[in-house]
Design an enzyme around this catalytic site. Structure first.
Site, PDB file in Angstrom:
ATOM      1  CB  SER A   1      -0.902  -0.205   1.436  1.00  0.00           C
ATOM      2  OG  SER A   1      -1.310   1.655   1.030  1.00  0.00           O
TER       3      SER A   1
ATOM      4  CE1 TYR B   1      -3.803  -2.374   5.388  1.00  0.00           C
ATOM      5  CE2 TYR B   1      -3.553  -0.176   5.138  1.00  0.00           C
ATOM      6  CZ  TYR B   1      -3.509  -1.593   4.467  1.00  0.00           C
ATOM      7  OH  TYR B   1      -3.770  -1.760   2.715  1.00  0.00           O
TER       8      TYR B   1
END
Length: 252
Positions: free
Chosen positions: A144, A157
């Site tokens: 990501s 995350y």
């Protein structure tokens, strides 16, 4: 437009692939000629995804797989081998983001879940599948943009996604030259997973304005990048992360 058939004769396993980015990748692979194995945690979702892909003429099999479950991972690999005999492409796409807590306030059980699903599951899946990967195979790990600059609301995350950048490098060295290992770092893409970010109009516009292309990504954008990394068009690329984020800040 006639889709190029760069993946003819190849077998691709995609985790968390019954919706969103994973589904788009499975669909693109199938349209480019691959036999695809889709998976996610719920049988209903798996069945629906298989039906949708079959309706487009794609050769597909569905397997229920919760990536943190050892038996499920084993089943995913074994059923693929029983049906197709080998694996050419693995896309590790499963991820969880169970909390918006600050890192120092996060419960240990939440930390464990983040590591378990976002990092460890990729490793354990590849341990199960490695001996079945053919020469010239391709592994794609989905990270990501938050791996480069973990934002406050999803800091831990982001940190797990940073770990995947390093994992890509380490695995590329370990399982090359037979298998290439690359990573995709998507920007913000409106999916069920990213709903809390992209369904808020103000936040959505802010994110859009931060990109150089002034739009959010699409699942098709990610699928196109994955198809390139899975195909021989990228045969001299390994250990790399491809940022597909419309020009959001990543690395220099």
């Amino acid at each position: 437009m006639e889709m190029k058939k760069r993946l003819e004769g190849k077998v691709a396993v995609v985790t968390a692939s019954t919706q969103g980015i994973g589904f788009a990748i499975a669909e693109r692979f199938g349209l480019e000629g691959a036999s695809v194995v889709v998976s996610s945690r719920k049988q209903k979702n798996v069945d629906e995804a298989v039906e949708k892909l079959r309706s487009k003429g794609i050769e597909v099999m569905g397997v229920v797989c919760h990536v943190s479950n050892a038996q499920h991972r084993k089943d995913l690999v074994e059923k693929t081998i029983q049906r197709y005999g080998h694996i050419d492409i693995i896309v590790s796409n499963a991820a969880a983001n169970p909390s918006v807590d600050n890192i120092l306030d996060m419960q240990e059980s939440v930390l464990d879940k983040l590591w378990e699903i976002n990092v460890k599951a990729s490793i354990l899946l590849l341990q199960a599948a490695a001996s079945h990967l053919r020469n010239g195979s391709s592994v794609i790990i989905i990270s990501s943009i938050t791996g480069y600059q973990p934002p406050a609301s999803m800091a831990m995350y982001g940190v797990t996604k940073t770990a995947l950048l390093g994992l890509t490098k380490a695995l590329a060295a370990e399982i090359g030259p037979q298998t290439r290992v690359n990573c995709i770092a998507p920007g913000f893409v409106p999916t069920h997973f990213a709903d809390f970010l992209t369904s808020n109009e103000v936040l959505r516009k802010t994110l859009q304005d931060q990109t150089l292309l002034k739009r959010l990504g699409t699942t098709q954008d990610m699928a196109a990048a994955a198809a390139f990394l899975a195909s021989d068009d990228s045969s001299y690329i390994t250990g790399e992360t491809l940022v597909v984020a419309g020009g959001l800040p990543s690395r220099l």
